[in-house]
Scaffold this motif. Structure first.
Motif, PDB file in Angstrom:
ATOM      1  N   VAL A  99       0.838  -1.209   0.000  1.00 30.70           N
ATOM      2  CA  VAL A  99       0.000   0.000   0.000  1.00 30.70           C
ATOM      3  C   VAL A  99       0.866   1.249   0.000  1.00 30.70           C
ATOM      4  N   LYS A 100       1.882   1.248   0.845  1.00 25.65           N
ATOM      5  CA  LYS A 100       2.764   2.421   0.896  1.00 25.65           C
ATOM      6  C   LYS A 100       3.455   2.645  -0.447  1.00 25.65           C
ATOM      7  N   SER A 101       3.913   1.545  -1.065  1.00 26.51           N
ATOM      8  CA  SER A 101       4.616   1.689  -2.344  1.00 26.51           C
ATOM      9  C   SER A 101       3.698   2.236  -3.430  1.00 26.51           C
ATOM     10  N   CYS A 102       2.408   1.888  -3.352  1.00 26.56           N
ATOM     11  CA  CYS A 102       1.462   2.420  -4.344  1.00 26.56           C
ATOM     12  C   CYS A 102       1.260   3.923  -4.173  1.00 26.56           C
ATOM     13  N   LEU A 103       1.347   4.402  -2.936  1.00 21.18           N
ATOM     14  CA  LEU A 103       1.189   5.836  -2.699  1.00 21.18           C
ATOM     15  C   LEU A 103       2.351   6.640  -3.279  1.00 21.18           C
ATOM     16  N   TRP A 104       3.499   5.999  -3.371  1.00 22.10           N
ATOM     17  CA  TRP A 104       4.683   6.727  -3.841  1.00 22.10           C
ATOM     18  C   TRP A 104       4.672   6.965  -5.349  1.00 22.10           C
ATOM     19  N   VAL A 105       3.829   6.257  -6.058  1.00 19.14           N
ATOM     20  CA  VAL A 105       3.782   6.375  -7.519  1.00 19.14           C
ATOM     21  C   VAL A 105       2.656   7.325  -7.900  1.00 19.14           C
ATOM     22  N   GLY A 106       2.914   8.241  -8.793  1.00 20.17           N
ATOM     23  CA  GLY A 106       1.889   9.184  -9.241  1.00 20.17           C
ATOM     24  C   GLY A 106       2.457  10.516  -9.662  1.00 20.17           C
ATOM     25  N   GLY A 107       3.732  10.727  -9.480  1.00 17.20           N
ATOM     26  CA  GLY A 107       4.309  12.026  -9.830  1.00 17.20           C
ATOM     27  C   GLY A 107       5.017  12.054 -11.160  1.00 17.20           C
ATOM     28  N   GLU A 108       4.793  11.025 -12.012  1.00 17.39           N
ATOM     29  CA  GLU A 108       5.457  11.014 -13.299  1.00 17.39           C
ATOM     30  C   GLU A 108       4.947  12.159 -14.166  1.00 17.39           C
ATOM     31  N   ALA A 109       5.798  12.652 -15.016  1.00 19.07           N
ATOM     32  CA  ALA A 109       5.404  13.778 -15.872  1.00 19.07           C
ATOM     33  C   ALA A 109       4.545  13.336 -17.031  1.00 19.07           C
ATOM     34  N   ASP A 110       4.600  12.052 -17.361  1.00 19.96           N
ATOM     35  CA  ASP A 110       3.829  11.577 -18.503  1.00 19.96           C
ATOM     36  C   ASP A 110       3.021  10.350 -18.116  1.00 19.96           C
ATOM     37  N   GLY A 111       1.960  10.094 -18.892  1.00 21.52           N
ATOM     38  CA  GLY A 111       1.135   8.913 -18.703  1.00 21.52           C
ATOM     39  C   GLY A 111       0.744   8.348 -20.057  1.00 21.52           C
ATOM     40  N   TYR A 112       0.099   7.180 -20.054  1.00 23.47           N
ATOM     41  CA  TYR A 112      -0.240   6.536 -21.312  1.00 23.47           C
ATOM     42  C   TYR A 112      -1.675   6.020 -21.258  1.00 23.47           C
ATOM     43  N   LYS A 113      -2.315   6.144 -22.407  1.00 23.20           N
ATOM     44  CA  LYS A 113      -3.665   5.602 -22.568  1.00 23.20           C
ATOM     45  C   LYS A 113      -3.557   4.360 -23.444  1.00 23.20           C
ATOM     46  N   THR A 114      -4.109   3.276 -22.952  1.00 22.53           N
ATOM     47  CA  THR A 114      -3.989   2.005 -23.662  1.00 22.53           C
ATOM     48  C   THR A 114      -5.201   1.799 -24.564  1.00 22.53           C
ATOM     49  N   ILE A 115      -4.966   1.504 -25.846  1.00 26.76           N
ATOM     50  CA  ILE A 115      -6.029   1.236 -26.818  1.00 26.76           C
ATOM     51  C   ILE A 115      -5.751  -0.123 -27.446  1.00 26.76           C
ATOM     52  N   VAL A 116      -6.735  -0.992 -27.340  1.00 27.09           N
ATOM     53  CA  VAL A 116      -6.596  -2.334 -27.900  1.00 27.09           C
ATOM     54  C   VAL A 116      -7.095  -2.328 -29.332  1.00 27.09           C
ATOM     55  N   ASP A 117      -6.233  -2.726 -30.254  1.00 29.52           N
ATOM     56  CA  ASP A 117      -6.593  -2.815 -31.673  1.00 29.52           C
ATOM     57  C   ASP A 117      -6.822  -4.295 -31.988  1.00 29.52           C
ATOM     58  N   ASP A 118      -8.119  -4.708 -32.023  1.00 29.15           N
ATOM     59  CA  ASP A 118      -8.432  -6.115 -32.258  1.00 29.15           C
ATOM     60  C   ASP A 118      -8.070  -6.548 -33.667  1.00 29.15           C
ATOM     61  N   ARG A 119      -8.242  -5.646 -34.634  1.00 22.87           N
ATOM     62  CA  ARG A 119      -7.963  -6.027 -36.010  1.00 22.87           C
ATOM     63  C   ARG A 119      -6.481  -6.336 -36.200  1.00 22.87           C
ATOM     64  N   ALA A 120      -5.662  -5.448 -35.688  1.00 24.87           N
ATOM     65  CA  ALA A 120      -4.209  -5.668 -35.842  1.00 24.87           C
ATOM     66  C   ALA A 120      -3.651  -6.561 -34.745  1.00 24.87           C
ATOM     67  N   GLN A 121      -4.494  -6.905 -33.787  1.00 27.42           N
ATOM     68  CA  GLN A 121      -4.097  -7.765 -32.673  1.00 27.42           C
ATOM     69  C   GLN A 121      -2.872  -7.190 -31.939  1.00 27.42           C
ATOM     70  N   LYS A 122      -3.030  -5.944 -31.510  1.00 24.61           N
ATOM     71  CA  LYS A 122      -1.956  -5.294 -30.760  1.00 24.61           C
ATOM     72  C   LYS A 122      -2.555  -4.279 -29.811  1.00 24.61           C
ATOM     73  N   VAL A 123      -1.708  -3.812 -28.890  1.00 26.37           N
ATOM     74  CA  VAL A 123      -2.127  -2.825 -27.903  1.00 26.37           C
ATOM     75  C   VAL A 123      -1.282  -1.581 -28.096  1.00 26.37           C
ATOM     76  N   ASP A 124      -1.936  -0.473 -28.375  1.00 22.70           N
ATOM     77  CA  ASP A 124      -1.226   0.793 -28.581  1.00 22.70           C
ATOM     78  C   ASP A 124      -1.216   1.588 -27.285  1.00 22.70           C
ATOM     79  N   LYS A 125      -0.077   2.221 -27.005  1.00 22.67           N
ATOM     80  CA  LYS A 125       0.049   3.099 -25.833  1.00 22.67           C
ATOM     81  C   LYS A 125       0.219   4.520 -26.343  1.00 22.67           C
ATOM     82  N   ILE A 126      -0.750   5.373 -26.023  1.00 29.87           N
ATOM     83  CA  ILE A 126      -0.756   6.754 -26.497  1.00 29.87           C
ATOM     84  C   ILE A 126      -0.458   7.664 -25.319  1.00 29.87           C
ATOM     85  N   ALA A 127       0.545   8.527 -25.503  1.00 32.40           N
ATOM     86  CA  ALA A 127       0.925   9.443 -24.434  1.00 32.40           C
ATOM     87  C   ALA A 127      -0.154  10.491 -24.240  1.00 32.40           C
TER      88      ALA A 127
END
Length: 736
Positions: A99-127
């Motif tokens: 629990v404590k370790s989870c609290l320490w994460v959150g200050g990153e300058a960037d994040g990613y949105k995950t989009i699943v592409d079923d047709r291409a059978q891949k997962v895209d990560k969009i900043a």
């Protein structure tokens, strides 16, 4: 930040990042011992390999002692301050603090949105950035302050475990003020500096992200996701406003005003060298570096002189080494591809480096570093100082190592330096340290400095003659055996010929002339020493060879009849003749060898050690060493040439006397002198008259202008020689 077409970030920004990376590395090294101890305590607990919510985890945490929890939190804090937040979280999770370790994460300058592409059978990560970063930082800041204040109010001081946890929240939130008030950080100079430098860098990062969000708010309708927390952003920036534009000098001032660090420095003692001040000078800039160097150089040199006057050895040599390397590093900028001129740094470097070199001199176990540091001094200082040190090097392997270092580091000074080393070693005042070896052995072995490479053999020949003259002129002790040992056993074979043949083609003509003169001089010494050695052999042979044959072991014929007696007498006579012949051959062989060797000295081409310009050895007017050489050669000539004449006369006269006494023994076996001479093959050298004639020929040889021997004689020496020759003439008449 203003948009720029340059791909590289601004130099000021790069410097801030490099400073932060540097202090993080320092912290990593400083805590290395703690990390090793942690591996033997906290990490020894078996981590849970199941789901983080496994019921076994609370049991594991509860069984962990308070001291181990403190060590774990301290380790996590160190990892976070070193920029290794992922490692800190993994460490906490591995020991049940998920629990404590989870609290320490959150200050990153960037994040990613995950989009699943079923047709291409891949997962895209969009900043998409980190829309909750500002909320997370505000929460961490509040948690750190509340935890620190609540514990202080409740117990008067923060508990052992809570100190590190509160520090973690404050560091993650970039709350420098609260972090520096935490006991686990405020007492450490490295950690305090790391908090400040990391805080300055994070402030720059916050400003960049804030301006980026402002651009998005102005250009996007509706607002871009993650830009709706403008109020929280302003609050966070307001809390770290003291870090905005904070320069390195302000960071140094903040640390200097820290009362806890001041107290710790006072407790460490007043003699501790200010290494941290030196590091802060580098952080601040050139002016601070120059001020620090000037102050410390003056202080160090003054302390060394005072310690020398008081006869004490309480100097901080580690500090001297630090300043020496620091100044050498700064001076190197002046010779780099993009030179940076730093005023007066070279003079300071030379001053401190010379003191450090003298310290290395006092440590024979560090002599293998000596040449390297001496090579960084000015040439004039090297030539003046280093020879006196190299004279103390007696070990052959150490001498060879230093020769290689001199060739690699100071090739331009190699020959002038070695010339001074050997000449100083050959002088009495240059040998204040000889260890367990004799003075003569040290002088002879010092020639090895010039015998490592053949191109130096010419100078080695000149210095060999200096040493030989010293031996031959010694009036307190007979050095003839030492001189002969030098020529026969220490110097290389065909040394004298190689000295002339291996002269470099670009050598100055004056030096070539000196080597040629030294060649002639050395041959004269070698000829004389060979003659002296032959004389010593003759002397021992003459002393050990009897003039009368021992007849104690012969057969007693007094009890025999006439026939038996005759046979026995013939046997005795044959044995006597055989032994007498052996005595003659032994004695005369040594005498002929000694007379011949001495005759070569007396008939040396141009005169033995003649210093006249028209009779053999040239001169170099105006040269002090050459004038000294000629004066010493004249002294040697007047002493040893006269001695050679007397030795020649002694060999001839004593050999004649020995032969005369040996021939007088013929009557004991019923033989005449002629019978013995006939048995000895009638060689003229077997007669005393032959040796008397050699004595008679000595006077015309001495008086001849061809060899100038008479010039070496004083009137008293000449009178003594005439007296000896007169006595020999009388003996010749009496035996004639």
């Amino acid at each position: 930040l203003k948009p720029s077409s340059q791909r590289q970030p601004p130099l000021a920004l790069k410097r801030k990042f490099q400073l932060m990376s540097w202090i993080q590395c320092c912290l990593d090294q400083e805590e290395s011992n703690f990390k090793s101890s942690l591996s033997r305590s906290v990490i020894s607990a078996a981590p849970s390999r199941t789901h983080p919510d496994d019921p076994s985890i609370p049991s594991l945490v509860s069984e962990t002692g308070a001291s181990n929890v403190k060590l774990l939190m301290r380790a996590c804090l160190n990892e976070i301050m070193e920029g290794k937040i992922v490692d800190a979280c993994e460490l906490a999770k591995a020991h049940g603090f998920t629990v404590k370790s989870c609290l320490w994460v959150g200050g990153e300058a960037d994040g990613y949105k995950t989009i699943v592409d079923d047709r291409a059978q891949k997962v895209d990560k969009i900043a998409v950035g980190n829309p909750h970063r500002w909320l997370w930082k505000r929460r961490m800041s509040e948690a750190g302050r509340r935890l620190l204040q609540d514990k202080q109010q409740a117990f008067g001081s923060v508990s052992a475990t809570t100190e590190e946890e509160a520090a973690i929240y404050s560091v993650l939130a970039n709350d420098v003020t609260t972090a520096l008030a935490n006991p686990c950080l405020r007492n450490s100079w490295t950690k305090s500096l790391c908090v400040l430098l990391t805080g300055v860098w994070c402030r720059v990062e916050d400003e960049v992200l804030y301006r980026h969000n402002c651009n998005r708010r102005r250009s996007c309708r509706p607002a871009f996701p993650g830009c709706q927390y403008e109020k929280e952003e302003n609050e966070c920036l307001s809390e770290t406003s003291q870090l905005a534009g904070m320069r390195e000098a302000q960071i140094a001032s903040t640390l200097q005003s820290n009362v806890f660090l001041q107290k710790k420095q006072h407790d460490e003692g007043s003699h501790r060298f200010p290494y941290r001040t030196a590091m802060m000078a580098f952080i601040i800039g050139r002016s601070a570096i120059l001020d620090f160097c000037a102050e410390e150089v003056t202080k160090l040199v003054s302390d060394i002189k005072q310690s020398s006057i008081n006869g004490q050895d309480d100097q901080d040599w580690k500090a001297l080494r630090f300043v020496t390397h620091l100044l050498c590093f700064l001076e190197s900028f002046q010779t780099s591809s993009t030179s940076i001129i730093i005023a007066d740094i070279t003079n300071q470097k030379n001053l401190v480096l010379f003191e450090y070199v003298k310290y290395l001199e006092s440590r024979p176990d560090l002599w293998h570093f000596l040449t390297l540091y001496v090579s960084l001094l000015p040439d004039s200082t090297i030539l003046e100082y280093l020879p006196s040190v190299l004279c103390k090097v007696l070990d052959t392997s150490e001498r060879k190592l230093m020769m290689e270092q001199i060739r690699n580091l100071m090739l331009r000074l190699e020959l002038p330096l070695l010339r001074r080393v050997v000449r100083l070693a050959l002088s009495t005042e240059g040998l204040g340290y000889v260890g367990n070896e004799s003075l003569d052995a040290v002088k002879c072995n010092s020639l090895e400095w010039l015998l490592q490479y053949e191109e130096h053999f010419g100078d080695a020949l000149i210095c060999t003659n200096i040493l030989l003259r010293d031996f031959l002129l010694n009036e307190d002790e007979d050095k003839m055996d030492v001189a002969m040992d030098l020529i026969n056993h220490i110097l290389p074979e065909d040394f004298v010929d190689r000295a002339v043949q291996t002269l470099p083609e670009d050598m100055e003509q004056d030096h070539v002339s000196r080597v040629n003169d030294a060649h002639s001089e050395y041959l004269a010494y070698k000829k004389y020493l060979n003659a002296y050695g032959s004389f010593q052999i003759w002397k021992e042979v003459l002393k050990g060879t009897p003039t009368l044959v021992d007849r104690s072991e012969f057969v007693d014929t007094s009890t025999l009849n006439a026939i038996e007696g005759g046979i026995a007498d013939q046997a005795v006579r044959r044995t006597w003749l055989k032994e007498k012949k052996q005595c003659f051959e032994k004695c005369l062989t040594a005498a002929i060898s000694a007379r011949g060797a001495l005759h070569k000295v007396l008939t040396h081409p141009g005169g033995w050690l003649c210093t006249d310009d028209d009779e053999g050895i040239s001169s170099h007017p105006g040269d002090d060493e050459e004038l000294t050489r000629r004066a010493e050669m004249n002294k040697i000539r007047s002493r040893h040439l006269v001695l050679a004449v007397n030795l020649y006369h002694l060999v001839c006269s004593e050999t004649a006397s020995w032969i005369s006494q040996s021939l007088d023994d013929t009557g004991s076996v019923g033989l005449s002198r002629d019978d013995l001479l006939s048995y000895l093959n009638g060689d003229a050298s077997n007669t005393e008259m032959f040796w008397y004639e050699q004595c008679d020929e000595l006077l015309p040889l001495v008086a001849s202008d061809t060899f100038g021997i008479f010039r070496a004689f004083s009137p008293l020496d000449l009178k003594d020689l005439l007296s000896k020759i007169g006595e020999t003439a009388v003996a010749e008449l009496m035996n004639g």
